[in-house]
Design a protein around this motif. Structure first.
Motif, PDB file in Angstrom:
ATOM      1  N   GLY A 135       0.836  -1.195   0.000  1.00  0.00           N
ATOM      2  CA  GLY A 135       0.000   0.000   0.000  1.00  0.00           C
ATOM      3  C   GLY A 135       0.870   1.243   0.000  1.00  0.00           C
ATOM      4  O   GLY A 135       2.098   1.158   0.077  1.00  0.00           O
ATOM      5  N   PHE A 136       0.238   2.404  -0.122  1.00  0.00           N
ATOM      6  CA  PHE A 136       0.885   3.687   0.191  1.00  0.00           C
ATOM      7  C   PHE A 136       1.850   4.165  -0.885  1.00  0.00           C
ATOM      8  O   PHE A 136       2.288   5.295  -0.858  1.00  0.00           O
ATOM      9  CB  PHE A 136       1.604   3.529   1.548  1.00  0.00           C
ATOM     10  N   GLN A 137       2.202   3.317  -1.880  1.00  0.00           N
ATOM     11  CA  GLN A 137       3.226   3.747  -2.838  1.00  0.00           C
ATOM     12  C   GLN A 137       2.803   3.486  -4.281  1.00  0.00           C
ATOM     13  O   GLN A 137       1.973   2.632  -4.572  1.00  0.00           O
ATOM     14  CB  GLN A 137       4.539   3.008  -2.569  1.00  0.00           C
ATOM     15  N   GLY A 138       3.397   4.255  -5.152  1.00  0.00           N
ATOM     16  CA  GLY A 138       3.244   4.041  -6.579  1.00  0.00           C
ATOM     17  C   GLY A 138       4.514   4.542  -7.239  1.00  0.00           C
ATOM     18  O   GLY A 138       5.537   4.719  -6.563  1.00  0.00           O
ATOM     19  N   VAL A 139       4.448   4.760  -8.538  1.00  0.00           N
ATOM     20  CA  VAL A 139       5.590   5.381  -9.229  1.00  0.00           C
ATOM     21  C   VAL A 139       5.078   6.492 -10.138  1.00  0.00           C
ATOM     22  O   VAL A 139       3.931   6.459 -10.599  1.00  0.00           O
ATOM     23  CB  VAL A 139       6.395   4.366 -10.084  1.00  0.00           C
ATOM     24  N   ASN A 140       5.939   7.477 -10.394  1.00  0.00           N
ATOM     25  CA  ASN A 140       5.567   8.537 -11.327  1.00  0.00           C
ATOM     26  C   ASN A 140       5.988   8.151 -12.755  1.00  0.00           C
ATOM     27  O   ASN A 140       6.422   7.014 -12.984  1.00  0.00           O
ATOM     28  CB  ASN A 140       6.158   9.877 -10.877  1.00  0.00           C
ATOM     29  N   HIS A 141       5.909   9.102 -13.688  1.00  0.00           N
ATOM     30  CA  HIS A 141       6.150   8.759 -15.094  1.00  0.00           C
ATOM     31  C   HIS A 141       7.586   8.342 -15.370  1.00  0.00           C
ATOM     32  O   HIS A 141       7.862   7.704 -16.380  1.00  0.00           O
ATOM     33  CB  HIS A 141       5.740   9.931 -15.995  1.00  0.00           C
ATOM     34  N   ILE A 142       8.534   8.734 -14.478  1.00  0.00           N
ATOM     35  CA  ILE A 142       9.915   8.264 -14.704  1.00  0.00           C
ATOM     36  C   ILE A 142      10.256   7.106 -13.758  1.00  0.00           C
ATOM     37  O   ILE A 142      11.430   6.805 -13.519  1.00  0.00           O
ATOM     38  CB  ILE A 142      10.952   9.407 -14.590  1.00  0.00           C
ATOM     39  N   LEU A 143       9.224   6.498 -13.210  1.00  0.00           N
ATOM     40  CA  LEU A 143       9.355   5.318 -12.350  1.00  0.00           C
ATOM     41  C   LEU A 143      10.061   5.588 -11.022  1.00  0.00           C
ATOM     42  O   LEU A 143      10.561   4.676 -10.377  1.00  0.00           O
ATOM     43  CB  LEU A 143      10.038   4.147 -13.086  1.00  0.00           C
ATOM     44  N   ASP A 144      10.096   6.846 -10.595  1.00  0.00           N
ATOM     45  CA  ASP A 144      10.528   7.127  -9.229  1.00  0.00           C
ATOM     46  C   ASP A 144       9.402   6.734  -8.285  1.00  0.00           C
ATOM     47  O   ASP A 144       8.222   6.947  -8.601  1.00  0.00           O
ATOM     48  CB  ASP A 144      10.784   8.633  -9.051  1.00  0.00           C
ATOM     49  N   VAL A 145       9.788   6.213  -7.123  1.00  0.00           N
ATOM     50  CA  VAL A 145       8.767   5.836  -6.140  1.00  0.00           C
ATOM     51  C   VAL A 145       8.128   7.097  -5.550  1.00  0.00           C
ATOM     52  O   VAL A 145       8.827   8.043  -5.194  1.00  0.00           O
ATOM     53  CB  VAL A 145       9.388   4.988  -5.008  1.00  0.00           C
ATOM     54  N   THR A 146       6.819   7.092  -5.476  1.00  0.00           N
ATOM     55  CA  THR A 146       6.090   8.195  -4.843  1.00  0.00           C
ATOM     56  C   THR A 146       5.213   7.616  -3.732  1.00  0.00           C
ATOM     57  O   THR A 146       4.859   6.441  -3.773  1.00  0.00           O
ATOM     58  CB  THR A 146       5.156   8.882  -5.864  1.00  0.00           C
ATOM     59  N   THR A 147       4.866   8.438  -2.751  1.00  0.00           N
ATOM     60  CA  THR A 147       3.900   7.980  -1.747  1.00  0.00           C
ATOM     61  C   THR A 147       2.659   8.872  -1.829  1.00  0.00           C
ATOM     62  O   THR A 147       2.705   9.984  -2.352  1.00  0.00           O
ATOM     63  CB  THR A 147       4.476   8.002  -0.312  1.00  0.00           C
ATOM     64  N   ILE A 148       1.564   8.344  -1.305  1.00  0.00           N
ATOM     65  CA  ILE A 148       0.268   8.986  -1.574  1.00  0.00           C
ATOM     66  C   ILE A 148      -0.336   9.650  -0.341  1.00  0.00           C
ATOM     67  O   ILE A 148      -1.527   9.930  -0.313  1.00  0.00           O
ATOM     68  CB  ILE A 148      -0.717   7.970  -2.183  1.00  0.00           C
ATOM     69  N   GLY A 149       0.510   9.937   0.654  1.00  0.00           N
ATOM     70  CA  GLY A 149       0.013  10.622   1.857  1.00  0.00           C
ATOM     71  C   GLY A 149      -0.139   9.629   2.995  1.00  0.00           C
ATOM     72  O   GLY A 149      -0.550   8.488   2.767  1.00  0.00           O
ATOM     73  N   ARG A 150       0.174  10.083   4.231  1.00  0.00           N
ATOM     74  CA  ARG A 150       0.136   9.193   5.384  1.00  0.00           C
ATOM     75  C   ARG A 150      -1.247   8.566   5.532  1.00  0.00           C
ATOM     76  O   ARG A 150      -2.261   9.212   5.321  1.00  0.00           O
ATOM     77  CB  ARG A 150       0.508   9.960   6.670  1.00  0.00           C
ATOM     78  N   GLY A 151      -1.263   7.302   5.853  1.00  0.00           N
ATOM     79  CA  GLY A 151      -2.524   6.583   5.971  1.00  0.00           C
ATOM     80  C   GLY A 151      -3.088   6.152   4.629  1.00  0.00           C
ATOM     81  O   GLY A 151      -4.237   5.718   4.525  1.00  0.00           O
ATOM     82  N   GLY A 152      -2.268   6.258   3.587  1.00  0.00           N
ATOM     83  CA  GLY A 152      -2.773   6.065   2.227  1.00  0.00           C
ATOM     84  C   GLY A 152      -3.066   4.632   1.797  1.00  0.00           C
ATOM     85  O   GLY A 152      -3.686   4.426   0.748  1.00  0.00           O
ATOM     86  N   SER A 153      -2.664   3.641   2.580  1.00  0.00           N
ATOM     87  CA  SER A 153      -2.902   2.255   2.113  1.00  0.00           C
ATOM     88  C   SER A 153      -4.379   1.919   1.935  1.00  0.00           C
ATOM     89  O   SER A 153      -4.718   1.089   1.094  1.00  0.00           O
ATOM     90  CB  SER A 153      -2.326   1.234   3.084  1.00  0.00           C
ATOM     91  N   ASP A 154      -5.237   2.531   2.747  1.00  0.00           N
ATOM     92  CA  ASP A 154      -6.674   2.306   2.551  1.00  0.00           C
ATOM     93  C   ASP A 154      -7.060   2.694   1.119  1.00  0.00           C
ATOM     94  O   ASP A 154      -7.800   1.986   0.441  1.00  0.00           O
ATOM     95  CB  ASP A 154      -7.504   3.187   3.505  1.00  0.00           C
ATOM     96  N   THR A 155      -6.521   3.834   0.697  1.00  0.00           N
ATOM     97  CA  THR A 155      -6.838   4.319  -0.648  1.00  0.00           C
ATOM     98  C   THR A 155      -6.246   3.386  -1.706  1.00  0.00           C
ATOM     99  O   THR A 155      -6.911   3.072  -2.700  1.00  0.00           O
ATOM    100  CB  THR A 155      -6.309   5.758  -0.836  1.00  0.00           C
TER     101      THR A 155
END
Ligand code: ASP
Ligand code: MG
Length: 405
Positions: A135-155
């Motif tokens: 949870g909580f993570q994804g990647v942007n268009h250049i495949l850098d890891v991004t996070t989606i805000g604290r508590g984001g795994s629910d989302t």
């Protein structure tokens, strides 16, 4: 392919024993749901500790590296859960945000998920594996890891459920559902079978910690039912869903108590157009979230402006307000952090008058002074003295008979 999505929070995967326990439960669940996608948070306080580490390196950690660091907690729990399952003879694989195809906006720390390309997830499911996604993570268009805000795994879980066509998303946690109020504070608080998205959004935004507000928004947009339930028991929890068939006769569904706020007042501000704009844009510039605002009229064309903020922002807000006070030639600032905000929430109050009156009467009957009031269509909030807060919560819970079905 019918897929079930279940998310496990940080407490539920908080120790090796707990992870093994979840693994055992998933092996059982797989008999009923052959295609399981599991989303995990980081173990216990891992993310908090990573944040602390980051600030030990620099008071202003670089956002890219910050995400590279704080996203790792989920990698740990996902890999451990996959190991536990594989060790017990049930094939499983952990996938990072990148591997699971979770694409976000090109910002760090609070990116929104914009797209999911779930081909790898389907691939692994078709091999019979339980798929565990961080949870909580994804990647942007250049495949850098991004996070989606604290508590984001629910989302993360709700978004995945929506993308892979699950109609329900289990959010498994250390409580067994959503309660009428915090059961640690009110003994006869009652677990709700169902609650509407809008009510849950209000409760979550008011500080009920069981679900992250954005996950509720996301579920509402995509019509996903969120089932908040225990990680450790099979019992039914609370379904968060569209407002149909609810216990709709009730005017109030839940009550929250927030003791983490403070008030700040700027006294005797000249009553001229544009003044409020100045005050609140300066606070916004410093990212200070203002909740309630009250402007009261004094004699001689002067106003007192009072607002509530999160207590952690008080020091910064005091400094800004003092500067504003000087610039506007107001008289002085005052603050109070011994306050509590009680809010009653319910979609039923739209059609049932008298909820506010009843709330105020409860305070009056018990000689509790109300400092501020604010309302929305489905919520009434009152700020009172902190020392009265817990008692007042019980009085309100009793007055609206929330312990009764
Ligand atoms: N581990 C992240 C956090 O603590 C995400 C989450 O728990 O949902 O904020
Ligand atoms: Mg968490």
């Amino acid at each position: 392919m019918k897929i079930a999505v279940k998310k496990f929070g940080g407490t539920s995967v908080g120790s090796p024993e707990r992870i093994k326990n979840i693994a055992t439960r998933l092996i059982k669940a797989k008999k009923q749901f052959p295609n399981l996608v599991i989303v995990v948070s980081a173990m216990g306080a891992t993310t908090d500790n990573l944040v602390k580490l980051a600030f030990e390196m620099s008071p202003t950690p670089c956002p890219r590296e910050y995400d590279a660091l704080i996203s790792t907690g989920e990698n740990v729990s996902a890999a451990l859960l996959a190991m536990a399952l594989n060790g017990a003879g049930t094939p499983a694989i952990s996938l990072t945000g990148l591997q699971a195809g979770i694409k976000t906006e090109n910002i760090y720390n609070r990116a929104k998920i914009i797209k999911v390309e779930p081909s790898r997830i389907y691939d692994e499911l078709s091999k019979g594996k339980i798929v565990i996604v961080t949870g909580f993570q994804g990647v942007n268009h250049i495949l850098d890891v991004t996070t989606i805000g604290r508590g984001g795994s629910d989302t993360s879980a709700v978004v995945l459920a929506s993308v892979i066509g699950a109609s329900e998303c289990d959010i498994c946690t250390d409580v067994d559902g959503v309660y009428t109020t915090d059961p640690r504070l009110v003994k006869n608080a009652r677990k709700l079978d169902e609650i509407s998205y809008d009510e849950m959004l209000e409760l979550a935004s008011l500080g009920a910690k069981v679900l992250h507000p954005r996950s509720v928004e996301c579920a509402k947009e995509n019509n996903i039912v969120i089932h908040v339930r225990s990680s450790f028991k099979d019992s039914e929890g609370t379904r968060v869903k569209e407002d149909t068939n609810l216990e709709s006769q009730r005017p109030v569904t839940g009550i929250t108590l927030n003791q983490e706020q403070a008030t700040l007042s700027i006294l005797k501000v000249p009553d001229t157009p544009g003044v409020a704009g100045v005050i609140f844009s300066r606070l916004a510039e410093k990212n200070i979230n203002v909740d309630m605002i009250v402007q009261s009229i004094n004699e001689n064309k002067m106003n007192d402006v009072t607002y509530t903020i999160d207590k952690i922002d008080l020091d910064v807000a005091k400094k800004i307000s003092q500067t504003i006070c000087d610039d506007l030639h107001a008289s002085r600032i005052e603050w109070d952090d011994n306050i509590a905000k009680l809010s009653v929430v319910g979609i039923g109050m739209v059609s049932k008058p008298g909820v506010a009156a009843k709330m105020f009467q409860v305070f009056g009957d018990h000689k509790i002074n109300i400092k501020f009031i604010s309302t929305s269509e489905i919520k009434i909030s009152c700020v009172i003295n902190k020392k009265d807060a817990q008692q007042a919560l019980q009085y309100l819970h009793d007055a609206f008979e929330l312990d009764k079905h």
